[in-house]
Design a protein around this motif. Structure first.
Motif, PDB file in Angstrom:
ATOM      1  N   GLU A   1      -3.031  64.901  62.614  1.00 51.20           N
ATOM      2  CA  GLU A   1      -1.631  64.888  63.028  1.00 51.20           C
ATOM      3  C   GLU A   1      -1.082  63.469  62.891  1.00 51.20           C
ATOM      4  OE1 GLU A   1       0.358  66.801  66.870  1.00 51.20           O
ATOM      5  OE2 GLU A   1      -0.840  65.009  67.320  1.00 51.20           O
ATOM      6  N   GLU A   2       0.172  63.353  62.451  1.00 49.57           N
ATOM      7  CA  GLU A   2       0.746  62.022  62.169  1.00 49.57           C
ATOM      8  C   GLU A   2       0.638  61.068  63.350  1.00 49.57           C
ATOM      9  OE1 GLU A   2       4.174  61.226  59.791  1.00 49.57           O
ATOM     10  OE2 GLU A   2       4.149  63.283  59.024  1.00 49.57           O
ATOM     11  N   ASN A   3       0.893  61.526  64.562  1.00 45.04           N
ATOM     12  CA  ASN A   3       0.826  60.641  65.734  1.00 45.04           C
ATOM     13  C   ASN A   3      -0.595  60.198  66.053  1.00 45.04           C
ATOM     14  OD1 ASN A   3       3.590  60.868  66.070  1.00 45.04           O
ATOM     15  ND2 ASN A   3       3.437  62.488  67.591  1.00 45.04           N
ATOM     16  N   SER A   4      -1.581  60.853  65.481  1.00 47.08           N
ATOM     17  CA  SER A   4      -2.984  60.523  65.743  1.00 47.08           C
ATOM     18  C   SER A   4      -3.630  59.744  64.603  1.00 47.08           C
ATOM     19  CB  SER A   4      -3.777  61.808  66.005  1.00 47.08           C
ATOM     20  OG  SER A   4      -3.278  62.459  67.142  1.00 47.08           O
ATOM     21  N   ARG A   5      -2.850  59.411  63.597  1.00 47.66           N
ATOM     22  CA  ARG A   5      -3.386  58.627  62.476  1.00 47.66           C
ATOM     23  C   ARG A   5      -3.425  57.153  62.855  1.00 47.66           C
ATOM     24  NH1 ARG A   5       0.019  61.883  57.857  1.00 47.66           N
ATOM     25  NH2 ARG A   5      -1.077  63.845  58.223  1.00 47.66           N
ATOM     26  N   ASP A   6      -4.293  56.435  62.229  1.00 47.93           N
ATOM     27  CA  ASP A   6      -4.445  54.990  62.420  1.00 47.93           C
ATOM     28  C   ASP A   6      -4.893  54.606  63.824  1.00 47.93           C
ATOM     29  OD1 ASP A   6      -3.670  54.459  59.746  1.00 47.93           O
ATOM     30  OD2 ASP A   6      -1.558  54.582  60.320  1.00 47.93           O
ATOM     31  N   ILE A   7      -5.492  55.550  64.563  1.00 47.25           N
ATOM     32  CA  ILE A   7      -6.060  55.214  65.878  1.00 47.25           C
ATOM     33  C   ILE A   7      -7.533  55.612  65.957  1.00 47.25           C
ATOM     34  CG2 ILE A   7      -3.838  55.275  67.096  1.00 47.25           C
ATOM     35  CD1 ILE A   7      -4.675  58.049  68.201  1.00 47.25           C
ATOM     36  N   GLY A   8      -8.118  55.949  64.818  1.00 50.23           N
ATOM     37  CA  GLY A   8      -9.547  56.206  64.770  1.00 50.23           C
ATOM     38  C   GLY A   8      -9.981  57.660  64.823  1.00 50.23           C
ATOM     39  N   VAL A   9      -9.042  58.603  64.907  1.00 49.81           N
ATOM     40  CA  VAL A   9      -9.414  60.015  64.989  1.00 49.81           C
ATOM     41  C   VAL A   9     -10.126  60.464  63.717  1.00 49.81           C
ATOM     42  CG1 VAL A   9      -8.539  62.388  65.211  1.00 49.81           C
ATOM     43  CG2 VAL A   9      -7.589  60.558  66.640  1.00 49.81           C
ATOM     44  N   GLY A  10      -9.594  60.113  62.566  1.00 50.53           N
ATOM     45  CA  GLY A  10     -10.209  60.498  61.300  1.00 50.53           C
ATOM     46  C   GLY A  10     -11.601  59.910  61.140  1.00 50.53           C
ATOM     47  N   THR A  11     -11.748  58.650  61.476  1.00 48.92           N
ATOM     48  CA  THR A  11     -13.050  57.996  61.387  1.00 48.92           C
ATOM     49  C   THR A  11     -14.051  58.658  62.330  1.00 48.92           C
ATOM     50  OG1 THR A  11     -12.025  55.906  60.741  1.00 48.92           O
ATOM     51  CG2 THR A  11     -14.261  55.782  61.627  1.00 48.92           C
ATOM     52  N   MET A  12     -13.597  58.995  63.541  1.00 50.81           N
ATOM     53  CA  MET A  12     -14.469  59.662  64.505  1.00 50.81           C
ATOM     54  C   MET A  12     -14.967  61.001  63.958  1.00 50.81           C
ATOM     55  SD  MET A  12     -13.601  61.436  68.147  1.00 50.81           S
ATOM     56  CE  MET A  12     -12.675  62.630  67.212  1.00 50.81           C
ATOM     57  N   LEU A  13     -14.058  61.785  63.370  1.00 50.75           N
ATOM     58  CA  LEU A  13     -14.448  63.079  62.813  1.00 50.75           C
ATOM     59  C   LEU A  13     -15.444  62.914  61.670  1.00 50.75           C
ATOM     60  CD1 LEU A  13     -11.021  64.929  62.867  1.00 50.75           C
ATOM     61  CD2 LEU A  13     -13.060  65.529  64.192  1.00 50.75           C
ATOM     62  N   MET A  14     -15.172  61.971  60.793  1.00 52.30           N
ATOM     63  CA  MET A  14     -16.082  61.744  59.666  1.00 52.30           C
ATOM     64  C   MET A  14     -17.443  61.226  60.149  1.00 52.30           C
ATOM     65  SD  MET A  14     -14.594  62.831  56.966  1.00 52.30           S
ATOM     66  CE  MET A  14     -15.390  62.089  55.558  1.00 52.30           C
ATOM     67  N   ASP A  15     -17.444  60.373  61.181  1.00 51.88           N
ATOM     68  CA  ASP A  15     -18.713  59.896  61.743  1.00 51.88           C
ATOM     69  C   ASP A  15     -19.520  61.053  62.324  1.00 51.88           C
ATOM     70  OD1 ASP A  15     -18.166  57.270  61.039  1.00 51.88           O
ATOM     71  OD2 ASP A  15     -17.589  56.649  63.067  1.00 51.88           O
ATOM     72  N   LYS A  16     -18.856  61.952  63.044  1.00 53.07           N
ATOM     73  CA  LYS A  16     -19.543  63.118  63.610  1.00 53.07           C
ATOM     74  C   LYS A  16     -20.131  63.987  62.495  1.00 53.07           C
ATOM     75  CE  LYS A  16     -17.124  63.683  67.979  1.00 53.07           C
ATOM     76  NZ  LYS A  16     -18.177  63.902  68.953  1.00 53.07           N
ATOM     77  N   LEU A  17     -19.333  64.205  61.448  1.00 50.65           N
ATOM     78  CA  LEU A  17     -19.813  65.004  60.324  1.00 50.65           C
ATOM     79  C   LEU A  17     -21.027  64.342  59.673  1.00 50.65           C
ATOM     80  CD1 LEU A  17     -19.457  67.398  58.330  1.00 50.65           C
ATOM     81  CD2 LEU A  17     -18.034  65.855  56.982  1.00 50.65           C
ATOM     82  N   GLU A  18     -20.938  63.050  59.427  1.00 51.65           N
ATOM     83  CA  GLU A  18     -22.042  62.348  58.779  1.00 51.65           C
ATOM     84  C   GLU A  18     -23.294  62.369  59.653  1.00 51.65           C
ATOM     85  OE1 GLU A  18     -23.089  57.992  56.902  1.00 51.65           O
ATOM     86  OE2 GLU A  18     -21.004  58.680  56.864  1.00 51.65           O
ATOM     87  N   HIS A  19     -23.134  62.176  60.948  1.00 47.22           N
ATOM     88  CA  HIS A  19     -24.282  62.219  61.866  1.00 47.22           C
ATOM     89  C   HIS A  19     -24.949  63.592  61.813  1.00 47.22           C
ATOM     90  CE1 HIS A  19     -26.743  61.337  65.354  1.00 47.22           C
ATOM     91  NE2 HIS A  19     -26.354  62.496  65.864  1.00 47.22           N
ATOM     92  N   GLN A  20     -24.129  64.646  61.856  1.00 45.07           N
ATOM     93  CA  GLN A  20     -24.669  66.010  61.785  1.00 45.07           C
ATOM     94  C   GLN A  20     -25.356  66.242  60.438  1.00 45.07           C
ATOM     95  OE1 GLN A  20     -24.786  68.295  64.225  1.00 45.07           O
ATOM     96  NE2 GLN A  20     -25.863  69.719  62.904  1.00 45.07           N
ATOM     97  N   ALA A  21     -24.723  65.781  59.381  1.00 45.98           N
ATOM     98  CA  ALA A  21     -25.297  65.956  58.041  1.00 45.98           C
ATOM     99  C   ALA A  21     -26.662  65.288  57.938  1.00 45.98           C
ATOM    100  CB  ALA A  21     -24.345  65.399  56.990  1.00 45.98           C
ATOM    101  N   LYS A  22     -26.770  64.081  58.449  1.00 49.81           N
ATOM    102  CA  LYS A  22     -28.054  63.375  58.388  1.00 49.81           C
ATOM    103  C   LYS A  22     -29.117  64.099  59.203  1.00 49.81           C
ATOM    104  CE  LYS A  22     -26.314  58.780  57.332  1.00 49.81           C
ATOM    105  NZ  LYS A  22     -26.061  57.417  57.836  1.00 49.81           N
ATOM    106  N   SER A  23     -28.720  64.650  60.356  1.00 49.58           N
ATOM    107  CA  SER A  23     -29.698  65.365  61.181  1.00 49.58           C
ATOM    108  C   SER A  23     -30.181  66.644  60.493  1.00 49.58           C
ATOM    109  CB  SER A  23     -29.120  65.687  62.560  1.00 49.58           C
ATOM    110  OG  SER A  23     -28.189  66.741  62.491  1.00 49.58           O
TER     111      SER A  23
END
Length: 139
Positions: free
Chosen positions: A69-91
């Motif tokens: 969502e536009e109001n949630s961009r540039d505050i780390g939401v996207g990075t958090m989601l990608m980090d969670k995905l990558e962590h799950q993928a590695k596991s």
């Protein structure tokens, strides 16, 4: 032979998909595809972003849709989601994450996260817009 048909009925699209899947089965006999989603919520429990896609052959993640969502961009939401995905993928011992984006979307974001451009459709789907194919190796 029929002409190109706009808005084909679902049964025609399903038949074509089934035929392609049957052909692909010869090359990928152990095809195992599982859908996934990861999303972020606001303090008021409203979804402010997320991603969806498929795990293919227990080996790769393909991100089909990723939205913040536009109001949630540039505050780390996207990075958090990608980090969670990558962590799950590695596991899960996934070897790579794949996605595509348009040139007006988030290419710098993905490059910052370690993705590399592996292909590009120039002027697709319109002039002055490219579709960019990206991957990130995890092993």
């Amino acid at each position: 032979m029929r002409d190109l048909t706009g808005n084909p009925p679902k049964n025609i699209k399903d038949l074509i998909y089934k035929g392609l899947r049957s052909f692909n089965q010869k090359h990928f006999p152990d095809a195992d595809i599982a859908s996934f989603a990861c999303f972020a919520e606001s303090e008021m429990r409203e979804i402010v972003g997320g991603l969806t896609g498929d795990v293919l052959f227990d080996k790769t993640f393909f991100i089909e849709f990723f939205w913040i969502e536009e109001n949630s961009r540039d505050i780390g939401v996207g990075t958090m989601l990608m980090d969670k995905l990558e962590h799950q993928a590695k596991s899960m011992e996934i070897s790579g994450i794949y996605l595509d984006t348009y040139s007006f979307q988030a290419l710098p974001f993905y490059l910052k996260l370690g993705f590399e451009e592996v292909g590009r459709y120039r002027e697709f789907p319109v002039d002055d817009v490219d579709k960019i194919l990206l991957k990130k190796r995890l092993k």
